[in-house]
Design a protein around this motif. Structure first.
Motif, PDB file in Angstrom:
ATOM      1  N   TRP A 180      77.481  58.120  39.938  1.00 44.07           N
ATOM      2  CA  TRP A 180      77.718  58.789  38.657  1.00 44.07           C
ATOM      3  C   TRP A 180      76.571  59.731  38.344  1.00 44.07           C
ATOM      4  O   TRP A 180      75.454  59.573  38.836  1.00 44.07           O
ATOM      5  CB  TRP A 180      77.896  57.776  37.531  1.00 44.07           C
ATOM      6  N   TYR A 205      75.220  62.166  34.783  1.00 45.33           N
ATOM      7  CA  TYR A 205      75.387  62.668  33.419  1.00 45.33           C
ATOM      8  C   TYR A 205      74.355  63.766  33.193  1.00 45.33           C
ATOM      9  O   TYR A 205      73.216  63.651  33.640  1.00 45.33           O
ATOM     10  CB  TYR A 205      75.130  61.574  32.373  1.00 45.33           C
ATOM     11  N   THR A 262      70.482  58.012  24.858  1.00 45.69           N
ATOM     12  CA  THR A 262      71.552  58.274  25.826  1.00 45.69           C
ATOM     13  C   THR A 262      71.251  57.585  27.151  1.00 45.69           C
ATOM     14  O   THR A 262      72.126  56.957  27.750  1.00 45.69           O
ATOM     15  CB  THR A 262      71.718  59.792  26.025  1.00 45.69           C
ATOM     16  N   ASN A 294      71.829  53.761  26.930  1.00 43.15           N
ATOM     17  CA  ASN A 294      73.258  53.438  26.958  1.00 43.15           C
ATOM     18  C   ASN A 294      73.868  53.622  28.346  1.00 43.15           C
ATOM     19  O   ASN A 294      74.634  52.779  28.808  1.00 43.15           O
ATOM     20  CB  ASN A 294      74.022  54.272  25.930  1.00 43.15           C
ATOM     21  N   ALA A 295      73.542  54.719  29.014  1.00 42.16           N
ATOM     22  CA  ALA A 295      74.104  54.975  30.348  1.00 42.16           C
ATOM     23  C   ALA A 295      73.685  53.889  31.339  1.00 42.16           C
ATOM     24  O   ALA A 295      74.510  53.386  32.107  1.00 42.16           O
ATOM     25  CB  ALA A 295      73.670  56.351  30.847  1.00 42.16           C
ATOM     26  N   HIS A 321      76.219  51.069  33.164  1.00 37.94           N
ATOM     27  CA  HIS A 321      76.336  51.039  34.619  1.00 37.94           C
ATOM     28  C   HIS A 321      75.654  49.821  35.237  1.00 37.94           C
ATOM     29  O   HIS A 321      75.430  49.775  36.453  1.00 37.94           O
ATOM     30  CB  HIS A 321      75.792  52.334  35.223  1.00 37.94           C
ATOM     31  N   ASP A 377      72.914  58.381  39.560  1.00 36.98           N
ATOM     32  CA  ASP A 377      72.857  57.166  40.358  1.00 36.98           C
ATOM     33  C   ASP A 377      72.307  57.547  41.724  1.00 36.98           C
ATOM     34  O   ASP A 377      72.863  58.400  42.405  1.00 36.98           O
ATOM     35  CB  ASP A 377      74.272  56.583  40.476  1.00 36.98           C
TER      36      ASP A 377
END
Length: 144
Positions: A10, A12, A29, A32-33, A37, A71
């Motif tokens: 992933w 972002y 942010t 949370n990400a 994950h 990631d």
């Protein structure tokens, strides 16, 4: 239907304005990400790295900047910040000296080099001024 045990990689990208609240938004942010994950063990170190990189962009560039989370496999995450200033700061330049103990500036990015698994920076060139600048990046990994 066969279920998959491997989650896909992933990425972002968070676009940030020249606003003193932007580093806080970036940290929230990121937290949370990583939790979503399944990487809560990376939150503390990744937050330190992102905070220093994003704050550097806020303080030393005149335009918008972005935080990218990716990631990197094996419980690793790569954080990169792109901004409009083309200068690669110490200590991301090879051969840059260690900041003085009482220095008021230059210690934040030095912390990145101490706590990141690996790190670097490179210039970004483009035809328009807003396409140029630099990217500073750092990776962190869960301890085995």
């Amino acid at each position: 239907m066969v279920g998959s045990t491997v989650s896909p990689p992933w990425t972002y990208t968070l676009q940030l304005p020249q606003d003193p609240r932007a580093p806080g938004v970036a940290r929230a942010t990121l937290r949370n990400a990583l939790r979503v994950h399944g990487m809560p063990e990376l939150v503390e170190i990744a937050e330190l790295l992102a905070s220093e990189l994003v704050t550097n962009a806020y303080l030393h560039s005149s335009g918008p900047y972005s935080l990218r989370l990716r990631d990197a496999g094996r419980s690793r995450v790569r954080l990169s910040v792109r901004d409009t200033d083309p200068r690669i700061p110490a200590p991301f330049r090879w051969g840059a000296p260690t900041p003085e103990e009482l220095a008021e500036r230059g210690r934040g990015l030095y912390l990145v080099t101490l706590y990141a698994e690996c790190w670097g920076g490179y210039p970004v060139r483009g035809g328009l001024p807003e396409q140029g600048g630099k990217v500073l990046w750092a990776e962190c990994a869960a301890k085995a």
